[in-house]
Enzyme design. Structure first.
Site, PDB file in Angstrom:
ATOM      1  N   ARG A  25      -6.515 -18.503   7.940  1.00 52.11           N
ATOM      2  CA  ARG A  25      -5.331 -19.337   7.698  1.00 52.11           C
ATOM      3  C   ARG A  25      -4.030 -18.565   7.937  1.00 52.11           C
ATOM      4  NH1 ARG A  25      -5.594 -21.867   2.039  1.00 52.11           N
ATOM      5  NH2 ARG A  25      -3.934 -23.167   2.862  1.00 52.11           N
ATOM      6  N   ILE A  26      -3.989 -17.277   7.567  1.00 51.98           N
ATOM      7  CA  ILE A  26      -2.770 -16.502   7.793  1.00 51.98           C
ATOM      8  C   ILE A  26      -2.561 -16.272   9.284  1.00 51.98           C
ATOM      9  CG2 ILE A  26      -1.620 -14.301   7.373  1.00 51.98           C
ATOM     10  CD1 ILE A  26      -3.019 -14.221   4.646  1.00 51.98           C
TER      11      ILE A  26
ATOM     12  N   ARG B 187      -5.632  -6.040   4.842  1.00 54.80           N
ATOM     13  CA  ARG B 187      -6.229  -5.122   3.875  1.00 54.80           C
ATOM     14  C   ARG B 187      -6.308  -3.729   4.478  1.00 54.80           C
ATOM     15  NH1 ARG B 187      -5.146  -8.123   0.485  1.00 54.80           N
ATOM     16  NH2 ARG B 187      -6.379  -8.882  -1.267  1.00 54.80           N
TER      17      ARG B 187
ATOM     18  N   ASP C  26       1.576  -2.674   5.288  1.00 55.90           N
ATOM     19  CA  ASP C  26       1.802  -3.089   3.911  1.00 55.90           C
ATOM     20  C   ASP C  26       0.598  -2.790   3.028  1.00 55.90           C
ATOM     21  OD1 ASP C  26       3.388  -4.484   1.846  1.00 55.90           O
ATOM     22  OD2 ASP C  26       1.818  -6.016   1.970  1.00 55.90           O
TER      23      ASP C  26
ATOM     24  N   GLU D 295      -4.827   2.710  -2.668  1.00 54.73           N
ATOM     25  CA  GLU D 295      -3.517   2.320  -3.179  1.00 54.73           C
ATOM     26  C   GLU D 295      -3.397   2.718  -4.648  1.00 54.73           C
ATOM     27  OE1 GLU D 295      -3.272  -1.863  -2.327  1.00 54.73           O
ATOM     28  OE2 GLU D 295      -3.055  -1.541  -0.160  1.00 54.73           O
TER      29      GLU D 295
ATOM     30  N   HIS E   3       2.149  -2.881  -0.448  1.00 57.56           N
ATOM     31  CA  HIS E   3       1.255  -4.022  -0.667  1.00 57.56           C
ATOM     32  C   HIS E   3       1.947  -5.112  -1.491  1.00 57.56           C
ATOM     33  CE1 HIS E   3      -3.208  -5.377  -1.210  1.00 57.56           C
ATOM     34  NE2 HIS E   3      -2.394  -6.381  -0.953  1.00 57.56           N
TER      35      HIS E   3
END
Length: 331
Positions: free
Chosen positions: A160-161, A239, A263, A268, A287
């Site tokens: 979808r993105i 990701r 990002d 992380e 992120h």
């Protein structure tokens, strides 16, 4: 709502307060809600584990066959966030467990807008422009900025993105290349479905928008990165773990004309001694570039709605493993 209304919530240490409205909303709707600090704590409670019908937990936590087998009445697994890289979706599907996530339209479109933002910031060298002003309004010796119009944009992953990004960059008259192992929707007119090697060698801009899973972990290593054009732009907003960060840092040092915007990272927060931090050609954000007021506000209500659908025997609006619907217990 009595047989399947037992809900277990396992919170993320990094987002504990986020789950408060979810727990309150479900309890107010008549669900029997129990909360745990870890998945092992849930499994260690035999009564809670045996009665759990829906598990709500961040998709980064590992919910594998061991966890699923410890929850014999589980019918739904819900992440309030988009990422479900910790969920063994195949194991859930084989056990008839429906998986849902927080892929709300606000979340999807915020991430799409943020991806375009990073792409343009890299093309127009926004960080250097800000440095020029801070250094006293100096002018660069040569123009480093480049237009997006007419470029070839390669999209790795077309969920979808990816589709929302493609719609947003269409007015720039770009040529669109898409690499995904399973293309589930028609491509826009003029777009091409190509393999990864062709995408990397032909694209001016490479957008990494794939989910992190066994197929995509380490997808872009040194050999793949070296296939990119000499002045390519790489944007990663899905990701960490898909791109080999050490190989990327080495490539950016060798080829300063390449630009990158990330990002997300394999670990992380990003380590203070990460070689990516010292590279002037890399834009790094923590992120959160696509986390808008609208997207964050949409997540808890969507998670509540998904759980209430599940306990009522209805598939929620967003289903990550639609193959399970043929055998999923409705009722």
């Amino acid at each position: 709502m009595t047989e399947h209304n037992t809900v277990a919530i396992v919170r993320s240490p990094a987002a504990r307060s986020f789950f408060d409205p979810i727990a309150e909303g479900l309890a107010g709707a008549g669900c029997e809600v129990t909360e745990f600090e870890t998945l092992d704590a849930l499994i260690a409670e035999p009564e809670a584990a045996s009665r759990c019908a829906v598990l709500v937990t961040p998709g980064a936590l590992v919910v594998d066959a061991r966890v699923l087998d410890a929850l014999p009445r589980l019918r739904g697994l819900v992440s309030p966030f988009i990422g479900i890289e910790g969920f063994d979706v195949g194991a859930a599907t084989r056990r008839g467990v429906l998986v849902a996530n927080g892929s709300t339209w606000q979340n999807v479109e915020s991430m799409a807008e943020a991806t375009v933002l990073l792409m343009l910031a890299a093309l127009y060298d926004l960080d250097d422009a800000r440095d020029q002003l801070a250094a006293g309004w100096r002018r660069p010796g040569g123009m480093r900025s480049r237009m997006l119009k007419g470029r070839t944009v390669g999209v790795i992953g077309y969920g979808r993105i990816g589709q929302a990004v493609a719609a947003r960059i269409a007015p720039w008259e770009v040529s669109l290349l898409v690499s995904t192992p399973r293309l589930k929707v028609p491509l826009p007119a003029g777009a091409e479905h190509v393999d990864l090697e062709a995408l990397l060698s032909r694209s001016d801009i490479v957008l990494v928008l794939a989910s992190l899973n066994a197929e995509t972990r380490g997808l872009l290593g040194q050999a793949e990165l070296d296939r990119m054009k000499q002045d390519a732009v790489l944007v990663v907003t899905s990701r960490g773990g898909i791109v080999d960060e050490a190989a990327l840092a080495a490539m950016l040092r060798r080829r300063p004309e390449v630009r990158a915007a990330l990002d997300v990272f394999a670990t992380e927060p990003l380590a203070e001694d990460s070689p990516l931090r010292d590279l002037p050609s890399a834009i790094l954000t923590p992120h959160g570039i696509g986390h808008t007021r609208e997207s964050i506000a949409s997540l808890a209500p969507a998670a509540i709605a998904a759980v209430l659908d599940l306990v009522a025997g209805r598939p929620p609006e967003i289903v990550c493993n639609p193959d399970v619907l043929d055998t999923w217990p409705a009722g």
